[in-house]
Motif scaffolding. Structure first.
Motif, short mmCIF file in Angstrom:
data_model
loop_
_atom_site.label_atom_id
_atom_site.label_comp_id
_atom_site.label_asym_id
_atom_site.label_seq_id
_atom_site.Cartn_x
_atom_site.Cartn_y
_atom_site.Cartn_z
N GLN A 99 0.85 -1.18 0.00
CA GLN A 99 0.00 0.00 0.00
C GLN A 99 0.89 1.24 0.00
O GLN A 99 1.89 1.29 0.71
CB GLN A 99 -0.92 0.02 1.22
CG GLN A 99 -1.86 1.20 1.23
CD GLN A 99 -2.81 1.17 2.41
OE1 GLN A 99 -2.55 0.55 3.43
NE2 GLN A 99 -3.94 1.83 2.27
N GLU A 131 1.04 5.48 0.59
CA GLU A 131 0.32 6.51 1.34
C GLU A 131 1.09 7.82 1.28
O GLU A 131 2.32 7.85 1.42
CB GLU A 131 0.17 6.07 2.79
CG GLU A 131 -0.52 7.09 3.66
CD GLU A 131 -0.59 6.66 5.11
OE1 GLU A 131 -1.70 6.59 5.64
OE2 GLU A 131 0.48 6.39 5.70
N THR A 133 3.30 6.68 -8.59
CA THR A 133 3.63 5.35 -8.07
C THR A 133 4.20 4.51 -9.20
O THR A 133 3.85 4.70 -10.36
CB THR A 133 2.38 4.65 -7.50
OG1 THR A 133 1.46 4.41 -8.56
CG2 THR A 133 1.72 5.47 -6.42
N TRP A 158 -3.66 10.76 0.75
CA TRP A 158 -3.95 9.92 -0.40
C TRP A 158 -3.40 8.53 -0.11
O TRP A 158 -2.26 8.39 0.34
CB TRP A 158 -3.30 10.46 -1.67
CG TRP A 158 -3.50 9.56 -2.85
CD1 TRP A 158 -4.54 9.55 -3.71
CD2 TRP A 158 -2.63 8.50 -3.27
NE1 TRP A 158 -4.38 8.55 -4.64
CE2 TRP A 158 -3.20 7.89 -4.38
CE3 TRP A 158 -1.42 7.99 -2.80
CZ2 TRP A 158 -2.62 6.81 -5.04
CZ3 TRP A 158 -0.84 6.93 -3.46
CH2 TRP A 158 -1.44 6.34 -4.57
N THR A 159 -4.22 7.48 -0.34
CA THR A 159 -3.76 6.10 -0.19
C THR A 159 -4.14 5.33 -1.45
O THR A 159 -5.16 5.60 -2.07
CB THR A 159 -4.36 5.39 1.04
OG1 THR A 159 -5.78 5.43 0.94
CG2 THR A 159 -3.91 6.04 2.32
N SER A 160 -3.33 4.37 -1.77
CA SER A 160 -3.56 3.58 -2.98
C SER A 160 -4.54 2.44 -2.77
O SER A 160 -5.05 1.88 -3.71
CB SER A 160 -2.24 2.98 -3.48
OG SER A 160 -1.75 2.05 -2.53
N GLY A 161 -4.77 2.06 -1.53
CA GLY A 161 -5.51 0.83 -1.29
C GLY A 161 -4.53 -0.33 -1.35
O GLY A 161 -3.43 -0.21 -1.90
N GLU A 162 -4.89 -1.45 -0.77
CA GLU A 162 -3.98 -2.60 -0.73
C GLU A 162 -4.06 -3.40 -2.02
O GLU A 162 -5.14 -3.56 -2.60
CB GLU A 162 -4.33 -3.50 0.45
CG GLU A 162 -4.08 -2.85 1.79
CD GLU A 162 -4.43 -3.75 2.96
OE1 GLU A 162 -5.21 -4.71 2.77
OE2 GLU A 162 -3.93 -3.50 4.06
N PHE A 163 -2.91 -3.90 -2.48
CA PHE A 163 -2.86 -4.75 -3.66
C PHE A 163 -1.70 -5.71 -3.50
O PHE A 163 -0.78 -5.48 -2.72
CB PHE A 163 -2.75 -3.91 -4.95
CG PHE A 163 -1.58 -2.96 -4.97
CD1 PHE A 163 -0.39 -3.31 -5.57
CD2 PHE A 163 -1.69 -1.70 -4.39
CE1 PHE A 163 0.67 -2.43 -5.60
CE2 PHE A 163 -0.63 -0.81 -4.42
CZ PHE A 163 0.55 -1.18 -5.02
#
Length: 139
Positions: free
Chosen positions: A44, A46, A60, A77-82
């Protein structure tokens, strides 16, 4: 005489099975080592700014795949988990923001499996940049 011959054959057969079992065990243990070379990780990104921070750009990159986010809303801002396989080698995160006062902060974090792997904090007023790089090849 027949019993002696049978016991000799039984001894040879037992020895053959023991050698065969040993060889199979060694081959299987070597295969397991090769399979675990690359693993999946939860990643993730952030970016956080203090109150009044205006985020302008977030970039990113995972391996050779990059993404540019322009003018994200809010101060976080966060990307979310992947999932990322460690064969991707490198992760990059960069952010650009306008900070309002001398004690304002811009922080960029890369989380790997729920823990902060890399972080960078910049402080001050004006337009500031922060970037972090994480490599799965680090020891």
């Amino acid at each position: 005489m027949k019993q002696f011959y049978k016991s000799k054959s039984l001894l040879r057969l037992t020895f053959l099975f023991a050698v065969l079992f040993s060889v199979i065990s060694v081959v299987n243990s070597c295969k397991k080592d090769d399979d675990e070379k690359f693993t999946d990780h939860i990643v993730q990104f952030e970016v956080k700014g203090t109150t009044g921070t205006v985020l302008k750009t977030v970039v990113t990159q995972v391996g050779t795949n990059n993404q540019n986010i322009f003018n994200p809303t809010g101060t976080v801002w966060t990307s979310g988990e992947f999932f990322v396989n460690s064969s991707q080698s490198q992760l990059n995160l960069a952010a650009n923001a306008v900070l309002t006062s001398a004690d304002s902060e811009l922080v960029v974090n890369i989380y790997i499996d729920g823990e902060i792997a890399k972080t960078k904090k910049v402080t001050g007023a004006g337009e500031k940049n922060a970037a972090v790089v994480y490599s799965f090849l680090e020891l």
